[in-house]
Design a protein around this motif. Structure first.
Motif, PDB file in Angstrom:
ATOM      1  N   ALA A   1       4.312 -21.097  70.157  1.00 53.83           N
ATOM      2  CA  ALA A   1       4.874 -19.967  69.426  1.00 53.83           C
ATOM      3  C   ALA A   1       5.996 -19.300  70.212  1.00 53.83           C
TER       4      ALA A   1
ATOM      5  N   HIS B   1      12.692  -9.474  58.188  1.00 51.53           N
ATOM      6  CA  HIS B   1      13.433 -10.578  57.575  1.00 51.53           C
ATOM      7  C   HIS B   1      14.661 -10.062  56.830  1.00 51.53           C
TER       8      HIS B   1
ATOM      9  N   PHE C   1      -0.635 -21.713  71.031  1.00 54.24           N
ATOM     10  CA  PHE C   1      -1.880 -21.590  70.264  1.00 54.24           C
ATOM     11  C   PHE C   1      -2.558 -22.946  70.185  1.00 54.24           C
TER      12      PHE C   1
ATOM     13  N   SER D   1      10.672 -17.451  59.429  1.00 52.69           N
ATOM     14  CA  SER D   1       9.215 -17.426  59.465  1.00 52.69           C
ATOM     15  C   SER D   1       8.700 -18.434  60.483  1.00 52.69           C
ATOM     16  N   GLY D   2       7.744 -18.016  61.298  1.00 52.04           N
ATOM     17  CA  GLY D   2       7.186 -18.915  62.304  1.00 52.04           C
ATOM     18  C   GLY D   2       7.985 -18.950  63.590  1.00 52.04           C
ATOM     19  N   SER D   3       9.023 -18.118  63.694  1.00 49.70           N
ATOM     20  CA  SER D   3       9.857 -18.154  64.900  1.00 49.70           C
ATOM     21  C   SER D   3       9.201 -17.430  66.075  1.00 49.70           C
ATOM     22  N   GLY D   4       8.150 -16.650  65.824  1.00 53.74           N
ATOM     23  CA  GLY D   4       7.407 -16.025  66.919  1.00 53.74           C
ATOM     24  C   GLY D   4       7.553 -14.513  67.005  1.00 53.74           C
ATOM     25  N   LYS D   5       8.091 -13.873  65.958  1.00 52.33           N
ATOM     26  CA  LYS D   5       8.311 -12.422  65.985  1.00 52.33           C
ATOM     27  C   LYS D   5       7.002 -11.661  66.191  1.00 52.33           C
ATOM     28  N   SER D   6       6.009 -11.976  65.342  1.00 50.84           N
ATOM     29  CA  SER D   6       4.732 -11.260  65.440  1.00 50.84           C
ATOM     30  C   SER D   6       4.072 -11.523  66.785  1.00 50.84           C
ATOM     31  N   THR D   7       4.125 -12.774  67.206  1.00 47.81           N
ATOM     32  CA  THR D   7       3.499 -13.136  68.473  1.00 47.81           C
ATOM     33  C   THR D   7       4.101 -12.337  69.623  1.00 47.81           C
TER      34      THR D   7
END
Ligand SMILES: Nc1ncnc2c1ncn2[C@@H]1O[C@H](COP(=O)(O)OP(=O)(O)OP(=O)(O)O)[C@@H](O)[C@H]1O
Ligand SMILES: [Mg+2]
Lengths: 229, 413
Positions: free
Chosen positions: A23, A203, A13, A43-49
């Motif tokens: 990401a 999570h 990004f 959090s921020g590990s890239g799951k959503s991405t």
């Protein structure tokens, strides 16, 4: 041919700027039909991405995604929309539903887009609604439902059009434990009864343990991939 | 006609409006009010314009006027139409002609015991004027007659005020006869006129045409004043009359030539009305624009979800356009019905301005305005609303297009 293949997917990004964030840093993944998979990680590990790229909602910076024989990372926006309509169901964390449509209209929305006749839509909505225990409020509007009920409607919509894959990004994040457990049980049942592949992120350890295969991300890389017996 | 999905979007657009009434109602009402304002303004303006022109035309020289060619520059009674009946016979055969009258106009002097001033003496036939310009409708005091002995006179209300005369009072009118002798006559005021035609209101004295002939010895008339069914047939009539009259000394004028200021006034009012309607149009566009913008931006997440689950972008755009059109067009319809209704009412019954009429009289207006109702008011407003609506949707749609679905979904609801 694999059901889903993720090849060397990277996502950067804001490349080149101060706020650049890597990401995803090279994800390779192979997923079979009718799997029930959780993606976890801090959090921020890239799951959503990762889920967004698999679902064709976002494009990777590098690498490719192939789903049921189609390299979706090569499709344009318009074809992607059609591909998602036919093949993928989505459940997001919250506010999944179209507020002006009733529960029933929300559930049948994708089928209507696909041009399925109304009588068939009606029958399918009823079938799915019974499975998910939401058939008593089909004519209500989303904002008259509780969070747990809304998420079940979202799952119903995702599954109603018989997609091959359902992607759910933290579907239980806004639910209490009881509702989260119930949603997971329902999803698991759909996975078996509807023979649909489901990938979700979470999570919550109580939710994570419901999955058969568990993929753990950290800093944009897969650090663990285990299948429970 | 509409495909399956198209119907779905039309339905969703309608649902969205029905289920979130507040803002839709607001913009509809706003457009309806602008519409009503626009219609009233156009209709009343045009009604006013027509009235001003008509008053001067009717009581004055008519839509078309026939005179001796010298009379206009030199108001001398030696320049008359000696044989008017040859011309009126021609007019009788013209179907464009609604009515005509013959008059004698002459400069003179009017005097009371304490005051005197110049006056336009008009010799008229009361009966014919009545079926021509309905002159009796302009009487504000007294009666529409010249007394049994024919020694009565009607005068303009401003002139009456200046001379400080009233009904029943005597005035002395002095003028030249055809032999350049000074002649005078005593007349009793029988009626006071308010025509909004300055030539009559401020300077006019109307007396019996036969009595005037007896006084100044004129055989013919100085003017034939003609009204037409269609005001715009003037040039056509003039072209067909001139060769048939076939007289070098006779001139045929259009009101446009005789009252150039009226014509200019018309043009000025039209410009003014156009400026005001563009102003209303701009305000309405901004309103529509704001509402469409807000209603798209507050639903970015919703559109994101719709796109994620397979709605193509052009369908989202279509949904936005349908929604905006339904809202603005319902406003248009309500506005057209109410505004049209009001205009119809003012067309039939007039808008009473008697309280303000003194101020308006300077412009040559009556105390009540009758509106005009034209189809083009509605078509031009329809096109305006349509264009404004489409223009207002462009930016929100473009903004939405620049995001991918996930960016839209990440938007905080
Ligand atoms: N649109 C974006 N613009 C810039 N950076 C982004 C964007 N989306 C994600 N990131 C960054 O990418 C990284 C991965 O984000 P992602 O949302 O995928 O993590 P996540 O595992 O889903 O986290 P969470 O558990 O908080 O949802 C994070 O460092 C995040 O800041
Ligand atoms: Mg996330």
């Amino acid at each position: 041919m694999n059901f889903l293949t993720v090849r060397n997917v990277k996502k950067v990004f804001n490349e080149g700027s101060e706020s650049q964030s890597n990401a995803l840093m090279g994800i390779d993944l192979s997923i079979g039909k009718e799997e029930f998979i959780v993606i976890s990680g801090p959090s921020g590990s890239g799951k959503s991405t990762l889920l967004n790229i698999i679902g064709g909602l976002d494009a990777p910076s590098e690498g490719s995604v192939e789903l049921v024989g189609t390299v979706i990372t090569a499709l344009n926006e318009n074809d992607l929309a059609l591909f998602r309509r036919e093949n993928i169901g989505f459940v997001f964390q919250a506010y999944n539903l179209i507020p002006v449509l009733t529960v029933k209209e929300n559930i049948e929305y994708v089928m209507r887009l696909m041009g399925i006749p109304q009588s068939q839509c009606d029958a399918r909505v009823l079938e799915v609604a019974r499975e998910l225990d939401i058939d008593t409020y089909l004519n209500k509007f989303p904002d008259h439902l509780s969070g747990g009920q809304q998420q079940r409607v979202a799952v119903a919509r995702a599954v109603a059009s018989k997609p091959k894959l359902i992607l759910a990004d933290e579907p239980t994040a806004n639910l209490d434990t009881a509702n989260a457990q119930k949603l997971m049980e329902l999803m698991r049942r759909l996975n078996i009864e509807e023979k649909v592949t489901i990938i979700f992120s979470s999570h919550d350890p109580m939710v994570i343990e419901k999955a058969r295969r568990s993929i753990v991300l950290r800093d944009g890389k897969i650090i663990e991939d285990t299948v429970r017996s | 006609m509409f495909s399956h999905t198209e119907m779905l979007y039309v339905k969703m657009a309608l649902l969205h409006i029905v289920r979130r009434k507040g803002r839709a109602a607001l913009i509809s009402i706003m457009i309806a009010i602008s519409m009503i304002g626009l219609l009233l303004m156009e209709g009343m303006y045009e009604g006013m314009m027509v009235q001003i022109t008509q008053n001067s035309i009717k009581t004055g020289s008519g839509t078309v006027s026939i005179q001796h060619k010298m009379f206009r520059s030199d108001n001398n009674i030696k320049y008359t139409i000696a044989n008017p009946y040859k011309i009126t016979a021609l007019l009788d055969s013209k179907k464009e002609v609604e009515s005509y009258v013959m008059r004698i106009n002459q400069r003179g002097l009017i005097a009371t015991a304490g005051y005197s001033q110049g006056v336009n003496v008009m010799g008229i036939d009361l009966e014919k004027e009545s079926s021509h310009a309905k002159l009796e409708n302009f009487i504000i005091k007294g009666n529409y007659n010249f007394n049994k002995n024919g020694r009565g006179a009607l005068i303009g209300y401003r002139l009456a005020k200046k001379l400080k005369v009233d009904i029943g009072k005597k005035v002395i009118v002095t003028m030249q006869d055809t032999n350049n002798e000074v002649v005078s006559v005593a007349l009793k005021i029988t009626g006071i006129l308010k025509t909004n035609n300055m030539a009559i209101d401020s300077n006019g004295l109307l007396m019996d045409i036969e009595r005037l002939r007896g006084l100044n010895g004129i055989q013919g008339v100085t003017e034939i004043s003609i009204l037409l069914h269609e005001q715009n047939d003037d040039t056509q009539l003039i072209h067909s009359l001139v060769p048939k009259i076939n007289d070098q000394n006779i001139a045929v004028y259009s009101y446009k030539e005789l009252y150039p200021s009226l014509h200019e006034g018309e043009a000025m009012m039209q410009t003014y009305s156009r400026i005001s309607s563009s102003f209303i149009f701009i305000v309405a566009t901004l309103g529509i624009f704001g509402v469409v913008l807000v209603s798209v931006f507050e639903r970015v997440r919703e559109f994101g979800i719709m796109m994620a689950i397979g709605t193509q972008f052009h369908d989202i755009a279509r949904l936005i356009i349908y929604e905006s059109l339904v809202i603005t067009m319902s406003g248009y319809i309500v506005g057209a019905l109410l505004g049209g209704g009001l205009l119809w009412y003012f067309k039939e019954f007039g808008l009473d301005l008697s309280g303000l009429s003194d101020a308006f009289a300077i412009f040559g207006m009556d105390s009540s305005i009758h509106a005009i109702l034209k189809r083009e008011y509605f078509t031009s407003a329809f096109i305006s609303v349509l264009v404004a609506t489409l223009a207002a949707t462009i930016i929100p749609i473009r903004t939405l297009k620049q995001r991918n679905p996930i960016q839209s979904i990440s938007e905080q609801p």
